[in-house]
Structures are given as structure tokens and as C-alpha cells.
Design a protein around this motif. Sequence first.
Motif, short mmCIF file in Angstrom:
data_model
loop_
_atom_site.label_atom_id
_atom_site.label_comp_id
_atom_site.label_asym_id
_atom_site.label_seq_id
_atom_site.Cartn_x
_atom_site.Cartn_y
_atom_site.Cartn_z
N VAL A 104 -4.75 -4.85 -3.01
CA VAL A 104 -4.34 -4.74 -1.59
C VAL A 104 -5.59 -4.61 -0.72
CG1 VAL A 104 -3.12 -3.33 0.10
CG2 VAL A 104 -2.12 -3.72 -2.17
N TYR A 105 -6.48 -3.72 -1.11
CA TYR A 105 -7.69 -3.49 -0.31
C TYR A 105 -8.60 -4.72 -0.33
CZ TYR A 105 -6.32 1.45 -0.54
OH TYR A 105 -5.64 2.64 -0.43
N TRP A 106 -8.68 -5.40 -1.48
CA TRP A 106 -9.52 -6.61 -1.58
C TRP A 106 -9.08 -7.64 -0.55
CZ3 TRP A 106 -13.35 -7.93 -5.29
CH2 TRP A 106 -13.78 -9.26 -5.24
N ASN A 107 -7.79 -7.82 -0.43
CA ASN A 107 -7.29 -8.83 0.50
C ASN A 107 -7.44 -8.42 1.96
OD1 ASN A 107 -5.79 -11.25 -0.91
ND2 ASN A 107 -5.46 -9.45 -2.19
N GLN A 108 -7.88 -7.20 2.20
CA GLN A 108 -8.15 -6.73 3.55
C GLN A 108 -9.64 -6.45 3.75
OE1 GLN A 108 -5.43 -3.39 3.37
NE2 GLN A 108 -3.88 -4.50 4.55
N ALA A 109 -10.44 -6.85 2.75
CA ALA A 109 -11.90 -6.65 2.79
C ALA A 109 -12.27 -5.18 3.01
CB ALA A 109 -12.53 -7.53 3.87
N ARG A 110 -11.50 -4.27 2.43
CA ARG A 110 -11.78 -2.83 2.53
C ARG A 110 -12.55 -2.44 1.26
NH1 ARG A 110 -5.80 -0.64 3.88
NH2 ARG A 110 -6.81 1.37 3.38
N TRP A 111 -13.84 -2.79 1.24
CA TRP A 111 -14.60 -2.77 -0.01
C TRP A 111 -14.80 -1.38 -0.58
CZ3 TRP A 111 -13.74 -7.18 -1.64
CH2 TRP A 111 -13.76 -8.30 -0.80
N ALA A 112 -15.01 -0.40 0.28
CA ALA A 112 -15.17 0.97 -0.23
C ALA A 112 -13.88 1.44 -0.92
CB ALA A 112 -15.54 1.92 0.91
N ASP A 113 -12.75 1.07 -0.34
CA ASP A 113 -11.47 1.44 -0.94
C ASP A 113 -11.22 0.68 -2.24
OD1 ASP A 113 -10.79 3.26 1.07
OD2 ASP A 113 -9.86 1.70 2.31
N GLU A 139 0.83 -1.21 0.00
CA GLU A 139 0.00 0.00 0.00
C GLU A 139 0.86 1.26 0.00
OE1 GLU A 139 -3.59 2.13 2.62
OE2 GLU A 139 -2.83 0.15 3.20
N PHE A 140 1.92 1.24 0.80
CA PHE A 140 2.78 2.42 0.88
C PHE A 140 3.36 2.77 -0.48
CE2 PHE A 140 7.06 4.18 1.13
CZ PHE A 140 6.83 5.32 1.89
N HIS A 141 3.93 1.79 -1.18
CA HIS A 141 4.63 2.08 -2.43
C HIS A 141 3.64 2.39 -3.56
CE1 HIS A 141 8.75 1.51 -1.15
NE2 HIS A 141 8.33 0.48 -0.43
N LEU A 142 2.48 1.74 -3.56
CA LEU A 142 1.49 2.05 -4.59
C LEU A 142 0.93 3.45 -4.41
CD1 LEU A 142 -0.18 -1.44 -4.66
CD2 LEU A 142 1.03 -0.39 -6.59
N LYS A 143 0.68 3.83 -3.17
CA LYS A 143 0.21 5.20 -2.91
C LYS A 143 1.28 6.21 -3.28
CE LYS A 143 -3.33 4.63 0.66
NZ LYS A 143 -3.68 4.90 2.08
N ARG A 144 2.55 5.87 -3.01
CA ARG A 144 3.64 6.78 -3.36
C ARG A 144 3.69 6.95 -4.88
NH1 ARG A 144 6.04 10.65 -3.78
NH2 ARG A 144 8.27 11.00 -3.57
N SER A 145 3.50 5.88 -5.62
CA SER A 145 3.47 5.95 -7.06
C SER A 145 2.35 6.87 -7.54
CB SER A 145 3.28 4.55 -7.65
OG SER A 145 3.15 4.60 -9.05
N ARG A 148 -2.73 9.62 -12.46
CA ARG A 148 -3.43 8.87 -13.50
C ARG A 148 -2.55 7.69 -13.94
NH1 ARG A 148 -7.72 10.53 -16.02
NH2 ARG A 148 -7.07 9.59 -18.01
N TYR A 149 -2.62 6.63 -13.17
CA TYR A 149 -1.78 5.46 -13.42
C TYR A 149 -2.63 4.21 -13.17
CZ TYR A 149 2.54 2.68 -13.44
OH TYR A 149 3.54 1.78 -13.74
N ALA A 150 -3.14 3.65 -14.26
CA ALA A 150 -4.11 2.56 -14.17
C ALA A 150 -3.56 1.35 -13.42
CB ALA A 150 -4.58 2.15 -15.57
N PHE A 151 -2.34 0.94 -13.75
CA PHE A 151 -1.75 -0.24 -13.12
C PHE A 151 -1.68 -0.08 -11.60
CE2 PHE A 151 2.10 -2.27 -11.40
CZ PHE A 151 1.82 -3.60 -11.67
N ALA A 152 -1.24 1.10 -11.14
CA ALA A 152 -1.11 1.32 -9.70
C ALA A 152 -2.48 1.32 -9.02
CB ALA A 152 -0.38 2.63 -9.44
N TRP A 153 -3.49 1.93 -9.66
CA TRP A 153 -4.84 1.93 -9.07
C TRP A 153 -5.39 0.51 -8.99
CZ3 TRP A 153 -6.58 5.41 -6.07
CH2 TRP A 153 -6.34 6.76 -6.27
N TYR A 154 -5.21 -0.27 -10.04
CA TYR A 154 -5.73 -1.63 -10.01
C TYR A 154 -5.04 -2.45 -8.93
CZ TYR A 154 -6.92 -6.39 -11.02
OH TYR A 154 -7.36 -7.69 -10.88
N THR A 155 -3.73 -2.36 -8.86
CA THR A 155 -2.97 -3.15 -7.90
C THR A 155 -3.28 -2.72 -6.47
OG1 THR A 155 -1.22 -3.29 -9.56
CG2 THR A 155 -0.67 -4.06 -7.37
N LEU A 156 -3.48 -1.42 -6.26
CA LEU A 156 -3.88 -0.95 -4.94
C LEU A 156 -5.23 -1.55 -4.56
CD1 LEU A 156 -3.19 0.88 -2.54
CD2 LEU A 156 -4.32 2.76 -3.75
N GLY A 157 -6.12 -1.68 -5.54
CA GLY A 157 -7.40 -2.33 -5.28
C GLY A 157 -7.24 -3.76 -4.80
#
Length: 456
Positions: A411-420, A388-394, A400-409
Amino acid sequence: MRNRWIVWTLIAVLAMGTAEGFAQNKTRIAVLPFKNKGGKEKYAWLSEGFATTLTEGLQQIQAIYVADRNQVNSVVKKGQYTNDDLFTSKAAYEIGSTLGLDYVIIGAFNIKKDTIDCFAIVVDGKKKGEYIKTCSPNTVKPLGHLWQVYDKLIDAVCKTECFNVTITANEQKQIKAITNNTENFSAYEYYIKGRKEHLTYSVKGYENAIGFYDKALELDPSFALALGAKGEAQAFWGYQKELNAEPYKDMYDAAYANVQRALGIAPNIGSIHRNMATTYQMLRRFTDANAEAKKAVELNANDAEGWYQLWRSYSTDVNAEEIKRSLEISPYLPVANLTLGNSYMDAKDYVKAEEYYKRALIGNDEYELAQSNLGNLYVTLQRWDEAEFHLKRSLEIKPRYAFAWYTLGLVYWNQARWADVVHAWEKCLEVDPNHSLALQWLPKARENLQASQEQK
């Protein structure tokens, strides 16, 4: 300066393993940014101008190994040196010992009424203390004759007892092609500012660099170094657009046109052949890229970026001689370390992948591709907080970076942070409406979000 030695320890461990090899039979030097003795903010950029042009000029001399600007800037940045610090033999020794150098060139300039007064000092990079080996003579010239100043400083350095190098006629020709590439002082200023932005290897850096190169070319349309560098920046930026599913072909076409014109003006400058190798690489013209990269390193064997492009033109072998040579010259070269990290990632060697992504960030901690790829590695390793830290830093660097937004999603999926998750994948689709995985999984994320809300 309090934590500097902690930083140097890390850098030295990474650097010294590669600092020998290619350079071991040559005198090894670096040029530090010159001190702006007059203190005029208007000329602050010239500190880097001296370092850049003297480095590129000295690199034409085959008997000397010259640390490139990316490598030196990385150490200066990590060590938090000020411009005043860099004009001391203490800092020169510290930087020299970190990079395994024999000598370090420091210097100062002062500008008064369109006259420049400057000198250079050669500091022993292996002897601690106030040990100065020799000095260049003081040089005073009209500001418009700055190019002659560079030639005199290079000649003086080579004639010192430290080097005792005779510059060949061909090397002298190559040096003048660098130092006298434009006679427009303002155009030269914009080129130096552009080159510094260029070496961040980030989208923001490429955009800023192209802006500066354009200003240089408005003043001197035949400024070959600026033309070639602009083309290379466009090629790199175009590649990032291609990765992000944005229109990119026009950027590649413009890159090719600019570098081709630069080669027509100055066909014997190694860096411009490297500019074309980079452009051919992005165009998938690998045979042409290989030929141009070979020409680049024939003309300038000290060009780490040239060796990197030569490697990329034919191989992803992590043990190839060309990538080793590139990192011997510049251990922190961001693009080289990123690509090695990607190769190790593909081979599922996650320890090595992490090492090289981190090395890329030593070269430039605003390199968004390295930040996002390191974040992706940590997703693979299920190290969610670090991911999460490095993806947010990116995304701070490149929102506007599709790969980083998808990959950050993920991270949130595996933590059940559905709104995120929903927010991240919606942002991904704003950038790339055809992102197949985001399109596939966003409905499920919305279902999970709704279910979690109903349970409350």
C-alpha cells in the motif's frame, strides 16, 4: 439502542437469504443469554453458560432447528444489547425476526447460598409486542445440580405447545452427554469462558481459550468437551502459526493427542468429532477429516462448524451443499465466510470475495485473517485507503503478522511513502526472516527512501 435497526437491516439482508432451506420444515428457535437476576459479578459468566449449554443440548433434538451461539452472539453484539435487554420479549422479538426464528427462549437465574433458582420463557419470534407463548416451571436446585436444571429446562421447552416434541431415548442420551459432561462447577465455568473466546476465531481468542480450557482440565481431567475444544483451538492456532512461518508442528501434535483422548472418553458427542475433523484438516489428512466431519453432523445436524469442516475436507466448491448448510445454520460463521471469500478471491470474483470477507467480520470484527484478506483484496483493487485501514486493523489485533506487514508495505509503495514501506517490510522480516518478497524488495525501498531524502 438508537442505531440498532440500521444494524439489523444489514444483518437481516445477509441472513434471510440463507435462513430458510435446511430449517424450513423445522421449528426454528434460539436461546438468549439468561438474565443474572442476583446481579453478582461472580456469576455473570453463567448467562452465557445457560445459553451455550441449552443450545448445545437442544441441538441434539432432530425435530428442532437451533440457531448456534456464534450466530446469536453476532446479532446481540451488533445490536448492543445489555443483559437486561435480553430478558425482554421486545428484544426476543427483534432478534427472532432478524434471524427468521419462530420462537426465542429467554430466562433468568438467581443464586443464593449455593442454590440456583431459574426459569425460562418462550417468546413468539414472529409477533411483535409483549406476546409470550408459554413458560417453563420455576426450578430450584443446589448449585452443584445445575446439570439437572438444564435437563429439566430442555424437557419443559420441548413439552410446550410451541414445540410438542417427544425426546427420543437416543436424543436424551445425547443431551445428558452435553449437560452432564462435568460435575465440577468451576471447571464448567472455565469451559464456558473458553468457548466464548474460541468463537472469536482469532489468535488472541485461541490463546485465551486454551488458557481457560487448561484451568477446566486441572479441575476435571476427564472433561471431554474441554479436552476436545482445547484440541480444536490448538489446531486453529497451529494453522495460523503455519501461515506466519512460525513453529507449528508441536501444536498440531498436541491438538491430535487432546482430541483423541476426548473421543476415548465421550465417543458419541458430535462436537468432539468436529474437533477431530478440524485437527485432521490441519494435518492434511483429508479422508480422515471427512469421516470425522460426517460423524459430527450425523450426531448433530445443527452444527454449522461441523458442516463447514465436512465441506473443507473434500471441496472448495462455493456451491456445495455442505457450505450452504453451514451458512443456513450460521450466516456469520467467521471461518466459513473467510474460506468462501478466499475461494472467490482465487476465482477473481472480487465482488463476492468482498461480500464474504465482510460477512466474516460481521461474525467477529476482531478476526485478523478476514481483516488482512479484505485489505489484500483492496490492494488488488487499488483502493488504498480501505486497504490501509483493514491491514492496520489486522495488525492491531495481531502485531506479529508477516502477511499483513508485507501487504501494508505494498500500500505504501504505491503511494511512494518510502519510510513507511521500509518500516513495514522490516517488521515483516522480524516475524518471518525468510519472507522472499520482503527480502527481494526491501533494498529497493531503502534506495527510494534515501533518494527521496536527498532530494529534500
